[in-house]
Scaffold this motif. Sequence first.
Motif, PDB file in Angstrom:
ATOM      1  N   ALA A   1       0.819  -1.185   0.000  1.00  0.00           N
ATOM      2  CA  ALA A   1       0.000   0.000   0.000  1.00  0.00           C
ATOM      3  C   ALA A   1       0.872   1.262   0.000  1.00  0.00           C
ATOM      4  CB  ALA A   1      -0.934  -0.013   1.193  1.00  0.00           C
ATOM      5  N   PHE A   2       1.963   1.216   0.747  1.00  0.00           N
ATOM      6  CA  PHE A   2       2.873   2.350   0.812  1.00  0.00           C
ATOM      7  C   PHE A   2       3.436   2.663  -0.570  1.00  0.00           C
ATOM      8  CE2 PHE A   2       7.080   4.173   2.073  1.00  0.00           C
ATOM      9  CZ  PHE A   2       6.572   5.330   2.632  1.00  0.00           C
ATOM     10  N   PHE A   3       3.766   1.612  -1.298  1.00  0.00           N
ATOM     11  CA  PHE A   3       4.271   1.728  -2.656  1.00  0.00           C
ATOM     12  C   PHE A   3       3.261   2.448  -3.554  1.00  0.00           C
ATOM     13  CE2 PHE A   3       4.215  -0.618  -6.793  1.00  0.00           C
ATOM     14  CZ  PHE A   3       5.365  -0.073  -7.329  1.00  0.00           C
ATOM     15  N   LEU A   4       2.003   2.087  -3.440  1.00  0.00           N
ATOM     16  CA  LEU A   4       0.968   2.700  -4.277  1.00  0.00           C
ATOM     17  C   LEU A   4       0.712   4.154  -3.906  1.00  0.00           C
ATOM     18  CD1 LEU A   4      -1.527  -0.278  -4.527  1.00  0.00           C
ATOM     19  CD2 LEU A   4       0.052   0.550  -6.272  1.00  0.00           C
ATOM     20  N   VAL A   5       0.759   4.479  -2.628  1.00  0.00           N
ATOM     21  CA  VAL A   5       0.565   5.861  -2.203  1.00  0.00           C
ATOM     22  C   VAL A   5       1.669   6.747  -2.783  1.00  0.00           C
ATOM     23  CG1 VAL A   5       0.582   7.406  -0.195  1.00  0.00           C
ATOM     24  CG2 VAL A   5      -0.728   5.287  -0.129  1.00  0.00           C
ATOM     25  N   LEU A   6       2.902   6.270  -2.723  1.00  0.00           N
ATOM     26  CA  LEU A   6       4.018   7.032  -3.297  1.00  0.00           C
ATOM     27  C   LEU A   6       3.870   7.187  -4.803  1.00  0.00           C
ATOM     28  CD1 LEU A   6       7.012   5.693  -1.258  1.00  0.00           C
ATOM     29  CD2 LEU A   6       6.186   8.024  -1.335  1.00  0.00           C
ATOM     30  N   ARG A   7       3.451   6.126  -5.473  1.00  0.00           N
ATOM     31  CA  ARG A   7       3.261   6.208  -6.923  1.00  0.00           C
ATOM     32  C   ARG A   7       2.236   7.279  -7.265  1.00  0.00           C
ATOM     33  NH1 ARG A   7       3.024   0.589 -10.095  1.00  0.00           N
ATOM     34  NH2 ARG A   7       3.088   2.087 -11.793  1.00  0.00           N
ATOM     35  N   PHE A   8       1.168   7.327  -6.511  1.00  0.00           N
ATOM     36  CA  PHE A   8       0.129   8.315  -6.763  1.00  0.00           C
ATOM     37  C   PHE A   8       0.655   9.725  -6.522  1.00  0.00           C
ATOM     38  CE2 PHE A   8      -3.205  11.051  -5.019  1.00  0.00           C
ATOM     39  CZ  PHE A   8      -4.024  11.142  -6.138  1.00  0.00           C
ATOM     40  N   GLY A   9       1.281   9.930  -5.392  1.00  0.00           N
ATOM     41  CA  GLY A   9       1.745  11.261  -5.027  1.00  0.00           C
ATOM     42  C   GLY A   9       2.849  11.783  -5.924  1.00  0.00           C
ATOM     43  N   PHE A  10       3.755  10.924  -6.326  1.00  0.00           N
ATOM     44  CA  PHE A  10       4.903  11.381  -7.098  1.00  0.00           C
ATOM     45  C   PHE A  10       4.560  11.645  -8.565  1.00  0.00           C
ATOM     46  CE2 PHE A  10       9.314  11.229  -8.662  1.00  0.00           C
ATOM     47  CZ  PHE A  10       9.853  12.134  -7.760  1.00  0.00           C
ATOM     48  N   SER A  11       3.438  11.143  -9.025  1.00  0.00           N
ATOM     49  CA  SER A  11       3.025  11.388 -10.412  1.00  0.00           C
ATOM     50  C   SER A  11       2.920  12.876 -10.717  1.00  0.00           C
ATOM     51  CB  SER A  11       1.670  10.739 -10.698  1.00  0.00           C
ATOM     52  OG  SER A  11       1.768   9.359 -10.601  1.00  0.00           O
ATOM     53  N   PHE A  12       2.529  13.656  -9.722  1.00  0.00           N
ATOM     54  CA  PHE A  12       2.372  15.088  -9.929  1.00  0.00           C
ATOM     55  C   PHE A  12       3.699  15.776 -10.233  1.00  0.00           C
ATOM     56  CE2 PHE A  12      -1.305  14.067  -7.192  1.00  0.00           C
ATOM     57  CZ  PHE A  12      -2.298  14.410  -8.089  1.00  0.00           C
ATOM     58  N   PHE A  13       4.774  15.260  -9.666  1.00  0.00           N
ATOM     59  CA  PHE A  13       6.082  15.869  -9.858  1.00  0.00           C
ATOM     60  C   PHE A  13       6.848  15.292 -11.037  1.00  0.00           C
ATOM     61  CE2 PHE A  13       5.047  15.999  -5.312  1.00  0.00           C
ATOM     62  CZ  PHE A  13       4.949  17.372  -5.169  1.00  0.00           C
ATOM     63  N   GLY A  14       6.421  14.136 -11.519  1.00  0.00           N
ATOM     64  CA  GLY A  14       7.124  13.461 -12.606  1.00  0.00           C
ATOM     65  C   GLY A  14       7.241  14.293 -13.864  1.00  0.00           C
ATOM     66  N   GLY A  15       6.189  14.993 -14.228  1.00  0.00           N
ATOM     67  CA  GLY A  15       6.209  15.815 -15.442  1.00  0.00           C
ATOM     68  C   GLY A  15       7.228  16.925 -15.367  1.00  0.00           C
ATOM     69  N   ALA A  16       7.305  17.582 -14.222  1.00  0.00           N
ATOM     70  CA  ALA A  16       8.276  18.666 -14.055  1.00  0.00           C
ATOM     71  C   ALA A  16       9.698  18.132 -14.136  1.00  0.00           C
ATOM     72  CB  ALA A  16       8.047  19.374 -12.723  1.00  0.00           C
ATOM     73  N   ILE A  17       9.929  16.975 -13.580  1.00  0.00           N
ATOM     74  CA  ILE A  17      11.268  16.381 -13.626  1.00  0.00           C
ATOM     75  C   ILE A  17      11.640  16.026 -15.054  1.00  0.00           C
ATOM     76  CG2 ILE A  17      12.605  14.351 -12.954  1.00  0.00           C
ATOM     77  CD1 ILE A  17      11.055  14.473 -10.267  1.00  0.00           C
ATOM     78  N   VAL A  18      10.718  15.404 -15.772  1.00  0.00           N
ATOM     79  CA  VAL A  18      10.988  15.027 -17.166  1.00  0.00           C
ATOM     80  C   VAL A  18      11.216  16.270 -18.018  1.00  0.00           C
ATOM     81  CG1 VAL A  18       9.991  13.942 -19.227  1.00  0.00           C
ATOM     82  CG2 VAL A  18       9.795  12.820 -17.012  1.00  0.00           C
ATOM     83  N   ASP A  19      10.425  17.312 -17.816  1.00  0.00           N
ATOM     84  CA  ASP A  19      10.621  18.555 -18.569  1.00  0.00           C
ATOM     85  C   ASP A  19      11.987  19.172 -18.305  1.00  0.00           C
ATOM     86  OD1 ASP A  19       8.162  18.440 -19.783  1.00  0.00           O
ATOM     87  OD2 ASP A  19       7.171  19.767 -18.341  1.00  0.00           O
ATOM     88  N   ARG A  20      12.426  19.126 -17.074  1.00  0.00           N
ATOM     89  CA  ARG A  20      13.704  19.743 -16.707  1.00  0.00           C
ATOM     90  C   ARG A  20      14.887  18.916 -17.206  1.00  0.00           C
ATOM     91  NH1 ARG A  20      15.497  23.549 -12.809  1.00  0.00           N
ATOM     92  NH2 ARG A  20      13.302  23.965 -12.505  1.00  0.00           N
ATOM     93  N   VAL A  21      14.823  17.615 -17.053  1.00  0.00           N
ATOM     94  CA  VAL A  21      15.952  16.739 -17.381  1.00  0.00           C
ATOM     95  C   VAL A  21      15.971  16.355 -18.859  1.00  0.00           C
ATOM     96  CG1 VAL A  21      16.970  14.475 -16.870  1.00  0.00           C
ATOM     97  CG2 VAL A  21      16.045  15.854 -15.030  1.00  0.00           C
ATOM     98  N   GLY A  22      14.805  16.225 -19.468  1.00  0.00           N
ATOM     99  CA  GLY A  22      14.698  15.775 -20.856  1.00  0.00           C
ATOM    100  C   GLY A  22      14.164  14.352 -20.909  1.00  0.00           C
ATOM    101  N   THR A  23      13.442  14.068 -21.967  1.00  0.00           N
ATOM    102  CA  THR A  23      12.760  12.780 -22.071  1.00  0.00           C
ATOM    103  C   THR A  23      13.729  11.619 -22.186  1.00  0.00           C
ATOM    104  OG1 THR A  23      10.958  13.921 -23.186  1.00  0.00           O
ATOM    105  CG2 THR A  23      10.948  11.542 -23.293  1.00  0.00           C
ATOM    106  N   ARG A  24      14.658  11.688 -23.131  1.00  0.00           N
ATOM    107  CA  ARG A  24      15.576  10.565 -23.343  1.00  0.00           C
ATOM    108  C   ARG A  24      16.432  10.310 -22.109  1.00  0.00           C
ATOM    109  NH1 ARG A  24      14.989  13.074 -28.096  1.00  0.00           N
ATOM    110  NH2 ARG A  24      16.569  14.635 -27.640  1.00  0.00           N
ATOM    111  N   ARG A  25      16.995  11.355 -21.545  1.00  0.00           N
ATOM    112  CA  ARG A  25      17.833  11.183 -20.353  1.00  0.00           C
ATOM    113  C   ARG A  25      16.993  10.624 -19.206  1.00  0.00           C
ATOM    114  NH1 ARG A  25      20.686  16.300 -19.223  1.00  0.00           N
ATOM    115  NH2 ARG A  25      21.987  15.620 -20.935  1.00  0.00           N
ATOM    116  N   SER A  26      15.767  11.087 -19.090  1.00  0.00           N
ATOM    117  CA  SER A  26      14.877  10.577 -18.036  1.00  0.00           C
ATOM    118  C   SER A  26      14.648   9.080 -18.203  1.00  0.00           C
ATOM    119  CB  SER A  26      13.541  11.302 -18.053  1.00  0.00           C
ATOM    120  OG  SER A  26      13.692  12.653 -17.725  1.00  0.00           O
ATOM    121  N   LEU A  27      14.382   8.651 -19.441  1.00  0.00           N
ATOM    122  CA  LEU A  27      14.140   7.227 -19.672  1.00  0.00           C
ATOM    123  C   LEU A  27      15.336   6.381 -19.258  1.00  0.00           C
ATOM    124  CD1 LEU A  27      12.305   7.183 -23.120  1.00  0.00           C
ATOM    125  CD2 LEU A  27      11.349   6.640 -20.880  1.00  0.00           C
TER     126      LEU A  27
END
Length: 186
Positions: A1-27
Amino acid sequence: AFFLVLRFGFSFFGGAIVDRVGTRRSLVVLGVAITLAQCIFAAGVSIRSIWLTLVGRVLYGLAGETFTVAQNVILAEWFAGRELAFSFGITLSFCRSGSVLNNYFSPFLAEKLSLDFSVWFGAIVCAACVACIFALVPYELATSAALKRLARHHRAGGGSAPRVRTVSVAGRAVSVFLGPVRALTL
């Protein structure tokens, strides 16, 4: 359950991280992070450490959600209209297929061989998926460059459309299939 809560919460920040770092490097970075997290989890299972398994799952959840964001960015760049919906459908189908296969094979491997083998097999699958990411990056670079050329040509509004080479189409097809293969572990 802890794993799923983190997955839900961190989704909001994932886009900003990918935008800052770049898609290929993020992958690449996130694929390696997912594999390392699975190795930490497997090590925790092997030495029977609940805390190490929790750390592995937390890291896996954080990296996995951001990886999904990066994967969706690539799909949105490459496809439009009904193609976009179809590409999301294929990717989601592969993800769900991976979950189904995991739900079948993990208990099977744990019962027939051992629990340790089962979780380390998951790490091997993650490592194979990182190899797919490294195979995907050159195709993604070529496709992104081709799409940018097409966009510039379209904005310029002149002449005939640029020629599409068979190699570009083949590369795109390989990329479309390698991406969902990677998704099988999420």
